[in-house]
Design an enzyme around this catalytic site. Structure first.
Site, PDB file in Angstrom:
ATOM      1  N   CYS A   1      -2.092   6.885   4.089  1.00  0.00           N
ATOM      2  CA  CYS A   1      -3.502   7.262   4.007  1.00  0.00           C
ATOM      3  C   CYS A   1      -4.033   7.729   5.370  1.00  0.00           C
ATOM      4  O   CYS A   1      -3.325   7.709   6.376  1.00  0.00           O
ATOM      5  CB  CYS A   1      -4.316   6.073   3.508  1.00  0.00           C
ATOM      6  SG  CYS A   1      -4.299   4.668   4.654  1.00  0.00           S
TER       7      CYS A   1
ATOM      8  N   ASP B   1       2.431   2.646   2.603  1.00  0.00           N
ATOM      9  CA  ASP B   1       2.494   3.339   3.887  1.00  0.00           C
ATOM     10  C   ASP B   1       3.856   3.119   4.542  1.00  0.00           C
ATOM     11  O   ASP B   1       4.390   2.017   4.543  1.00  0.00           O
ATOM     12  CB  ASP B   1       1.412   2.832   4.844  1.00  0.00           C
ATOM     13  CG  ASP B   1       0.010   3.152   4.366  1.00  0.00           C
ATOM     14  OD1 ASP B   1      -0.175   4.179   3.705  1.00  0.00           O
ATOM     15  OD2 ASP B   1      -0.909   2.359   4.667  1.00  0.00           O
TER      16      ASP B   1
ATOM     17  N   CYS C   1       0.812  -1.226   0.000  1.00  0.00           N
ATOM     18  CA  CYS C   1       0.000   0.000   0.000  1.00  0.00           C
ATOM     19  C   CYS C   1       0.843   1.272   0.000  1.00  0.00           C
ATOM     20  O   CYS C   1       0.320   2.355  -0.225  1.00  0.00           O
ATOM     21  CB  CYS C   1      -0.956   0.006   1.182  1.00  0.00           C
ATOM     22  SG  CYS C   1      -0.138   0.147   2.765  1.00  0.00           S
TER      23      CYS C   1
ATOM     24  N   CYS D   1      -3.050  -0.956   8.518  1.00  0.00           N
ATOM     25  CA  CYS D   1      -2.442   0.285   9.025  1.00  0.00           C
ATOM     26  C   CYS D   1      -2.229   0.205  10.533  1.00  0.00           C
ATOM     27  O   CYS D   1      -1.213   0.678  11.045  1.00  0.00           O
ATOM     28  CB  CYS D   1      -3.323   1.485   8.684  1.00  0.00           C
ATOM     29  SG  CYS D   1      -3.453   1.793   6.915  1.00  0.00           S
TER      30      CYS D   1
END
Length: 140
Positions: free
Chosen positions: A61, A37, A35, A105
């Site tokens: 995000c 991150d 992703c 996350c």
């Protein structure tokens, strides 16, 4: 139903503990190539192994920023031993939920804190159980 809880939106739009600690006692950086991150956590620890300050820098995000913010608020002022017990589930619960595709996350936040604690242990020659620092894998 909204994609994000009010708590997630609050920690995303008003993140707590953002920044860098110069000469930190422990630094942990983790990322998720899937992703994109990236989280970096900085710890300041006193002689009693209490986390007196914690900061983060996150590239990611809303869920990644909110997870970093919440995780740092949950460990600030706590002993290292308590911070090590922080789970991604506790972060998700404190945020009043994350969409299933964003739970990774919260895992990154847990792993970044553990990486910073491991760095603190390594810098100070403190023995630890390597099992405590294994990567966590989740199914999405």
């Amino acid at each position: 139903m909204a994609l994000y809880s009010d708590k997630v939106m609050d920690h995303f739009t008003n993140p707590r503990n953002v920044g860098k600690i110069e000469n930190a006692d422990g630094v942990g950086e983790v990322g998720n190539a899937r992703c994109g991150d990236i989280m970096k956590i900085y710890l300041e620890v006193d002689e009693n192994q209490i986390i007196t300050d914690v900061k983060f820098n996150t590239f990611g995000c809303a869920s990644a920023i909110a997870s970093s913010s919440m995780a740092t608020t949950l460990i600030k002022g706590k002993p290292i031993s308590e911070a090590l017990e922080l789970t991604n589930k506790a972060v998700v619960e404190a945020l009043e939920g994350l969409p299933p595709v964003k739970v990774h996350c919260s895992v990154l936040a847990e792993e970044a804190i553990k990486a910073a604690i491991k760095d603190y242990y390594d810098r100070n020659g403190i023995e630890y159980d390597p099992e405590q620092f294994k990567e966590k894998h989740i199914e999405e």
